[in-house]
Design a protein around this motif. Sequence first.
Motif, PDB file in Angstrom:
ATOM      1  N   MET A 130       0.420  -1.084  -0.289  1.00 51.75           N
ATOM      2  CA  MET A 130       0.317   0.669  -0.252  1.00 51.75           C
ATOM      3  C   MET A 130       0.624   0.838  -0.190  1.00 51.75           C
ATOM      4  SD  MET A 130      -3.654   0.069   1.983  1.00 51.75           S
ATOM      5  CE  MET A 130      -2.447   0.482   3.318  1.00 51.75           C
ATOM      6  N   GLU A 131       1.686   0.927   0.445  1.00 48.20           N
ATOM      7  CA  GLU A 131       2.766   2.171   0.744  1.00 48.20           C
ATOM      8  C   GLU A 131       3.225   2.760  -0.039  1.00 48.20           C
ATOM      9  OE1 GLU A 131       4.221   2.926   4.515  1.00 48.20           O
ATOM     10  OE2 GLU A 131       5.505   4.336   3.996  1.00 48.20           O
ATOM     11  N   TYR A 132       3.619   1.579  -1.241  1.00 52.49           N
ATOM     12  CA  TYR A 132       4.762   1.372  -2.068  1.00 52.49           C
ATOM     13  C   TYR A 132       3.822   2.008  -3.697  1.00 52.49           C
ATOM     14  CZ  TYR A 132       8.068  -0.250  -5.659  1.00 52.49           C
ATOM     15  OH  TYR A 132       8.623  -0.304  -6.833  1.00 52.49           O
ATOM     16  N   ASN A 133       2.460   2.053  -3.266  1.00 51.21           N
ATOM     17  CA  ASN A 133       1.647   2.651  -3.813  1.00 51.21           C
ATOM     18  C   ASN A 133       1.168   3.590  -3.891  1.00 51.21           C
ATOM     19  OD1 ASN A 133       1.192  -0.164  -5.870  1.00 51.21           O
ATOM     20  ND2 ASN A 133      -0.515  -0.852  -4.665  1.00 51.21           N
ATOM     21  N   ASP A 134       1.095   4.211  -2.549  1.00 52.24           N
ATOM     22  CA  ASP A 134       1.260   5.632  -2.673  1.00 52.24           C
ATOM     23  C   ASP A 134       2.005   6.043  -3.524  1.00 52.24           C
ATOM     24  OD1 ASP A 134      -0.406   5.419   0.770  1.00 52.24           O
ATOM     25  OD2 ASP A 134      -1.641   4.990  -1.295  1.00 52.24           O
ATOM     26  N   LYS A 135       3.192   5.945  -2.604  1.00 53.79           N
ATOM     27  CA  LYS A 135       4.657   6.697  -3.165  1.00 53.79           C
ATOM     28  C   LYS A 135       4.770   6.961  -4.592  1.00 53.79           C
ATOM     29  CE  LYS A 135       6.039   7.150   1.130  1.00 53.79           C
ATOM     30  NZ  LYS A 135       4.217   6.934   1.306  1.00 53.79           N
ATOM     31  N   LEU A 136       4.285   5.498  -5.305  1.00 51.84           N
ATOM     32  CA  LEU A 136       4.077   5.898  -7.115  1.00 51.84           C
ATOM     33  C   LEU A 136       3.164   7.228  -7.407  1.00 51.84           C
ATOM     34  CD1 LEU A 136       4.578   2.064  -8.080  1.00 51.84           C
ATOM     35  CD2 LEU A 136       5.822   4.058  -8.091  1.00 51.84           C
ATOM     36  N   LEU A 137       1.965   6.565  -6.517  1.00 53.56           N
ATOM     37  CA  LEU A 137       1.110   7.667  -7.081  1.00 53.56           C
ATOM     38  C   LEU A 137       1.388   9.501  -6.508  1.00 53.56           C
ATOM     39  CD1 LEU A 137      -2.175   7.520  -7.570  1.00 53.56           C
ATOM     40  CD2 LEU A 137      -2.752   7.723  -5.754  1.00 53.56           C
ATOM     41  N   SER A 196       6.235  19.808  -5.655  1.00 56.43           N
ATOM     42  CA  SER A 196       5.990  18.725  -6.077  1.00 56.43           C
ATOM     43  C   SER A 196       6.699  17.733  -6.377  1.00 56.43           C
ATOM     44  CB  SER A 196       4.719  18.130  -6.956  1.00 56.43           C
ATOM     45  OG  SER A 196       5.875  18.903  -8.270  1.00 56.43           O
ATOM     46  N   SER A 197       8.071  18.387  -6.953  1.00 61.46           N
ATOM     47  CA  SER A 197       9.331  17.255  -7.103  1.00 61.46           C
ATOM     48  C   SER A 197       9.998  16.778  -5.936  1.00 61.46           C
ATOM     49  CB  SER A 197       9.934  17.630  -8.523  1.00 61.46           C
ATOM     50  OG  SER A 197       9.868  19.174  -9.272  1.00 61.46           O
ATOM     51  N   LYS A 198       9.699  18.043  -5.205  1.00 60.30           N
ATOM     52  CA  LYS A 198      10.885  17.804  -4.040  1.00 60.30           C
ATOM     53  C   LYS A 198      10.384  17.046  -3.379  1.00 60.30           C
ATOM     54  CE  LYS A 198      12.453  20.950  -0.502  1.00 60.30           C
ATOM     55  NZ  LYS A 198      12.134  21.073   0.915  1.00 60.30           N
ATOM     56  N   ILE A 199       8.888  17.358  -3.255  1.00 60.36           N
ATOM     57  CA  ILE A 199       7.893  15.612  -1.984  1.00 60.36           C
ATOM     58  C   ILE A 199       8.229  14.582  -2.285  1.00 60.36           C
ATOM     59  CG2 ILE A 199       5.857  15.242  -1.071  1.00 60.36           C
ATOM     60  CD1 ILE A 199       4.552  18.388  -1.550  1.00 60.36           C
ATOM     61  N   THR A 200       7.939  14.687  -3.665  1.00 65.11           N
ATOM     62  CA  THR A 200       8.093  13.595  -4.581  1.00 65.11           C
ATOM     63  C   THR A 200       9.646  12.903  -4.203  1.00 65.11           C
ATOM     64  OG1 THR A 200       6.419  13.980  -6.304  1.00 65.11           O
ATOM     65  CG2 THR A 200       7.871  12.058  -6.495  1.00 65.11           C
ATOM     66  N   VAL A 201      10.597  13.454  -4.479  1.00 66.07           N
ATOM     67  CA  VAL A 201      11.873  12.984  -4.313  1.00 66.07           C
ATOM     68  C   VAL A 201      12.252  12.554  -2.868  1.00 66.07           C
ATOM     69  CG1 VAL A 201      13.980  13.718  -4.479  1.00 66.07           C
ATOM     70  CG2 VAL A 201      12.728  14.201  -5.775  1.00 66.07           C
ATOM     71  N   GLU A 202      11.915  12.892  -1.981  1.00 63.52           N
ATOM     72  CA  GLU A 202      12.313  13.131  -0.464  1.00 63.52           C
ATOM     73  C   GLU A 202      11.577  11.621  -0.122  1.00 63.52           C
ATOM     74  OE1 GLU A 202      10.296  15.625   2.370  1.00 63.52           O
ATOM     75  OE2 GLU A 202      12.428  17.553   1.118  1.00 63.52           O
ATOM     76  N   GLN A 203      10.353  11.550  -0.821  1.00 64.43           N
ATOM     77  CA  GLN A 203       9.026  10.506  -0.573  1.00 64.43           C
ATOM     78  C   GLN A 203      10.038   9.063  -1.529  1.00 64.43           C
ATOM     79  OE1 GLN A 203       6.377  10.142   1.150  1.00 64.43           O
ATOM     80  NE2 GLN A 203       7.671  11.615   2.093  1.00 64.43           N
ATOM     81  N   VAL A 204      10.580   9.780  -2.376  1.00 65.89           N
ATOM     82  CA  VAL A 204      11.195   8.214  -3.074  1.00 65.89           C
ATOM     83  C   VAL A 204      12.297   7.776  -1.804  1.00 65.89           C
ATOM     84  CG1 VAL A 204      12.292   7.287  -4.993  1.00 65.89           C
ATOM     85  CG2 VAL A 204      10.237   8.307  -5.632  1.00 65.89           C
ATOM     86  N   HIS A 205      13.276   9.450  -1.763  1.00 68.41           N
ATOM     87  CA  HIS A 205      14.460   8.248  -1.001  1.00 68.41           C
ATOM     88  C   HIS A 205      14.160   7.365   0.111  1.00 68.41           C
ATOM     89  CE1 HIS A 205      16.478  11.901  -2.130  1.00 68.41           C
ATOM     90  NE2 HIS A 205      17.368  10.875  -3.367  1.00 68.41           N
ATOM     91  N   GLY A 206      12.692   7.297   1.425  1.00 68.69           N
ATOM     92  CA  GLY A 206      12.475   7.082   1.515  1.00 68.69           C
ATOM     93  C   GLY A 206      12.232   5.501   1.957  1.00 68.69           C
ATOM     94  N   LEU A 207      11.247   5.188   0.243  1.00 69.35           N
ATOM     95  CA  LEU A 207      10.777   4.161   0.050  1.00 69.35           C
ATOM     96  C   LEU A 207      11.281   3.716  -0.530  1.00 69.35           C
ATOM     97  CD1 LEU A 207       8.371   2.718  -1.186  1.00 69.35           C
ATOM     98  CD2 LEU A 207       8.453   3.805  -3.262  1.00 69.35           C
TER      99      LEU A 207
END
Lengths: 317, 357
Positions: free
Chosen positions: A272-279, B313-324
């Motif tokens: 779920m979290e993975y999908n959230d991040k992809l979203l 939005s890219s900044k937020i995404t980048v941080e999230q992707v790093h965490g992921l």
Amino acid sequence: MARSSTSGLTFKLHPLVIVNVSDHYTRVKTQLNPPASVCASGHGSNNGEALIQQNPRVYGCVIGVQRGRTVEIFNSFELLYDPSTQTLDRSFLEKKQELYKKVFPDFYILGWYSTGSDADESDMHIHKALMDINESPVYVLLNPAINHAQKDLPVTIYESELHVIDGIPQLIFVHTSYTIETVEAERISVDHVAHLKPSDGGSAATQLAAHLTGIHSAIKMLNSRIRVLYQFLAAMQKSDIPCDNSLLRQVSSLLRRLPAMESERFQDNFLMEYNDKLLITYLAMITNCCSTMNEMVDKFNTAYDRNTRRGGRTAFM
Amino acid sequence: MEGSSTMMARKTWELENNIITVDQPDSNDTIFYYDDTAQSRFQQEKPWANDPHYFKRVKISALALLKMVVHARSGGNIEIMGLMQGKTDGDAIIVMDAFALPVEGTETRVNAQADAYEYMVEYSQTNKLAGRLENVVGWYHSHPGYGCWLSGIDVSTQRLNQQYQEPFLAVVIDPTRTASAGKVEIGAFRTYSEGYKPPDEPISEYQTIPLNKIEDFGVHCKQYYSLDITYFKSSLDSHLLDLLWNKYWVNTLSSSPLLGSADYVAGQISDLAEKLEQAESHLNHSRFGGIVPSSLHRKKEDESQLTKITRDSSKITVEQVHGLMSQVIKDVLFNSVRQSNNKSPNELSDTEPMITS
């Protein structure tokens, strides 16, 4: 003097304390050996003499919290101590304690620290002096000698125990082990200063590189540690070293802990979290595309404006 | 301990970012020496009185940074403040140490100064006895979650400080963004005196400001300038920090930035959504206004608004992707252990889609 403690308390040390002590030591040392020929006096040295003290001893207090059997050392501050008369400046200690209580009301004095290579007999005096504030103070010793060959932190924690030696009950120092404990913010700033991570925005590529490099170094450490264990086990198998059953038990329990999480709910949450991040990534990309398209449309409008002036043609989109 | 490739990478990075490493360990520590006479001379000369842009750089010691960030984080969502001690060195202000003040909140700051002054005087006195001879050179406070800049109250406080307590520096730390982004969010500022029109300089680093604070930011952003921050540490510090890494890598690997910053990210995304709506309404107005040159300006504004939103939005995404990424790596390391006689091969197929994309 270097026996192991039997009190059963676990000690946690924050990196802030270590940096604090090191800073205190560096300051006193630099002030004693000034680059100019100015004579300054710092405590821990013979007053009035311009001796070049290479390794002045500095003293201070450590504060923190004790919850049950865990002692967590958070912070520290300096103390005034005169080694010639072996007196501890009490009023100073009390004033400092008051000041720190105002800002950190949860912390109280857990013990004291000093620099040097080994615990001394004279240290026992300070230890006893602090025993009226805390019945069992800890003594944190930092060895400031920079030895590039050593792999371990030159910080040792001592506790005092009552042992009967030669028929006389005496207090002696005993070693305790400790772990380094940190909060996320502390870790990031220590990382920042230690490894000089890029501080400004930089490009996305540099940020990514920095993040992955950090994880990569951590994994390398893990790998090297596992390799050591593996070689150890292989040697044991070949009977090069005598079998140590307790160690084998520990290794086996460690292995049994993998895989770390196997429940279905974890899988679900993870996905779920993975999908959230992809979203989120998807939405960000859409925003990016919209913005680019918007710009393109405006440029188009500006470029082909003149041709569509007549005919009452309104906005393109 | 470090492989040659990391050494190369570090050296390239250091070169790019103009890190000056002093080779001799001893001279690195001379910065710790407090020269009383030189400092008092500097105080009397007051070269900053003529040039409002005099101080350009800030050097912060490892200890001061650590203390400030830990204090800021311990405040949670409440703003905290404290003072910094140090000295000056030409056009640089050097911060050697920091200590917290027992006050909280923004609105009450002007009144709390009296209490804080008492604390400050006592603390400085005890410090001088203990061998820390520097004077107070500035103050720091935190903006949890809304970025490093000076609000209206901050600007007036700092102006007052710069009138009566020169040299003085203002530092702002954002502990929430630090924890979420994995790098320290800090800014150092000095205000211009009232009525001084600074030469137009480009904003050095863009940062996203939440909608409810953006007015405060915009009104005052021209009244102060930011200084470059560099960090320094003593040779003993570097040595200890290197060794600390031996115990510490565990924390790095086990850190989960996604878990801690879930609230903050949700707030950021909703803020972004609001900004998007605003931008959209602006866009609609200009669209139906026809293609008139005067509306071109507005369009430019909207475009830059849209680009700002994209950047946020890219900044937020980048941080999230790093965490992921950290999560996935940990999952691969610790969860996909398969023994030869494993009884659940279907779990293997479950982990596959997580990794292959």
